[in-house]
Write an enzyme that holds these catalytic residues in place. Structure first.
Site, PDB file in Angstrom:
ATOM      1  CG  HIS A  32      -1.945   1.052   1.231  1.00  0.00           C
ATOM      2  ND1 HIS A  32      -3.136   0.951   0.552  1.00  0.00           N
ATOM      3  CD2 HIS A  32      -1.971   2.273   1.834  1.00  0.00           C
ATOM      4  CE1 HIS A  32      -3.861   2.048   0.740  1.00  0.00           C
ATOM      5  NE2 HIS A  32      -3.160   2.870   1.513  1.00  0.00           N
ATOM      6  CG  MET A  36      -0.524  11.583   1.655  1.00  0.00           C
ATOM      7  SD  MET A  36      -0.222  11.721   3.427  1.00  0.00           S
ATOM      8  CE  MET A  36      -0.840  10.150   3.993  1.00  0.00           C
ATOM      9  CG  MET A  67      -5.053  10.078   0.342  1.00  0.00           C
ATOM     10  SD  MET A  67      -4.292   9.584   1.895  1.00  0.00           S
ATOM     11  CE  MET A  67      -2.994   8.535   1.269  1.00  0.00           C
ATOM     12  CG  MET A 136     -10.012   7.059   3.598  1.00  0.00           C
ATOM     13  SD  MET A 136      -8.348   6.348   3.628  1.00  0.00           S
ATOM     14  CE  MET A 136      -7.722   6.860   5.223  1.00  0.00           C
ATOM     15  CG  ASP A 174      -5.824   3.203   4.339  1.00  0.00           C
ATOM     16  OD1 ASP A 174      -5.040   2.988   5.282  1.00  0.00           O
ATOM     17  OD2 ASP A 174      -5.558   3.944   3.376  1.00  0.00           O
TER      18      ASP A 174
END
Ligand code: DX5
Ligand code: ZN
Length: 221
Positions: A32, A36, A67, A136, A174
């Site tokens: 994973h 960001m 993200m 999330m 997550d």
């Protein structure tokens, strides 16, 4: 199938290659990778060159969690860097359907993520088009946070919705997942488990093995 996707956000970046090799050898099926941009979320993490450098280290599924705002701009680049599964946030896409189609056209898996406060219903129209939904369970931006309990209900609702449509779509959870709550999230219907601090905070190999034992036990039950 139930799979583990350790989040390298909590890895030791000075030893990233060897830590990814270690989690791979221990049996984790996914890697994973949290990207960001400092706009969609407050933090800036890692990006394309890191993914490119890691690609030769592991054949596992590179599960890239974007993200970032307006991810369309970077789909081609992330595919070229080595992503196998590219997940975008519903909240970050003005034209989510188009973004998902663009990812699928590149021949890789497409995922859509929702923040804790985004209702599952926001995905109703796109569900048939995605390979995975990422729920999330913390507000995105940082590793090591506590799981927000109401997100468990969202996983249940989503699994129910998928079942009613006869879809076997993966649900990834997550944020804040530990050995203490992993059974809870799997019972709710999640089958891809992200864990960052719970894997990298300590002995990586034994943490991965402990998670995999729990996943295997659930698979059998
Ligand atoms: C949060 C990230 C997560 C995070 C998970 O924004 O998307 O992947 O790294 O880390 P833990 O498991 O420590 O909550
Ligand atoms: Zn993530």
């Amino acid at each position: 199938m139930k799979c583990l996707s350790p989040s390298i956000l909590s890895a030791d970046f000075a030893n990233l290659g060897s830590q990814v090799a270690l989690m791979d050898e221990a049996g984790a099926q996914y890697v994973h990778i949290d990207v960001m941009d400092g706009v969609f979320v407050p933090s800036i993490s890692i990006g394309l060159p890191v993914i490119r450098s890691l690609r030769p280290v592991s054949d596992r599924i590179f599960d890239v969690h974007l993200m970032i705002t307006d991810p369309d701009r970077y789909i081609d680049a992330f595919v070229e860097a080595g992503a196998d599964l590219l997940t975008v946030h519903a909240e970050a896409c003005v034209h989510l359907d188009r973004t998902i189609q663009r990812i699928r056209e590149k021949g890789i898996l497409a995922g859509v993520a929702i923040n804790p406060a985004t209702p599952v219903g926001a995905l109703e129209c796109i569900l048939d088009e995605v390979d995975m939904v990422l729920v999330m369970s913390v507000n995105p931006g940082f590793g090591g946070q506590k799981l927000i309990p109401y997100t468990i209900d969202k996983i249940c609702t989503l699994r129910g919705l998928l079942d009613r449509r006869g879809l076997k779509t993966d649900i990834e959870v997550d944020g804040g997942v530990t050995l203490d709550n992993v059974d809870l999230v799997m019972d709710a219907g999640a089958n891809i488990i992200v864990a960052g601090s719970a894997v990298f905070g300590g002995d990586i190999r034994s943490n991965v093995e402990s998670f995999l034992r729990r996943l295997a036990a659930q698979e059998e039950s």
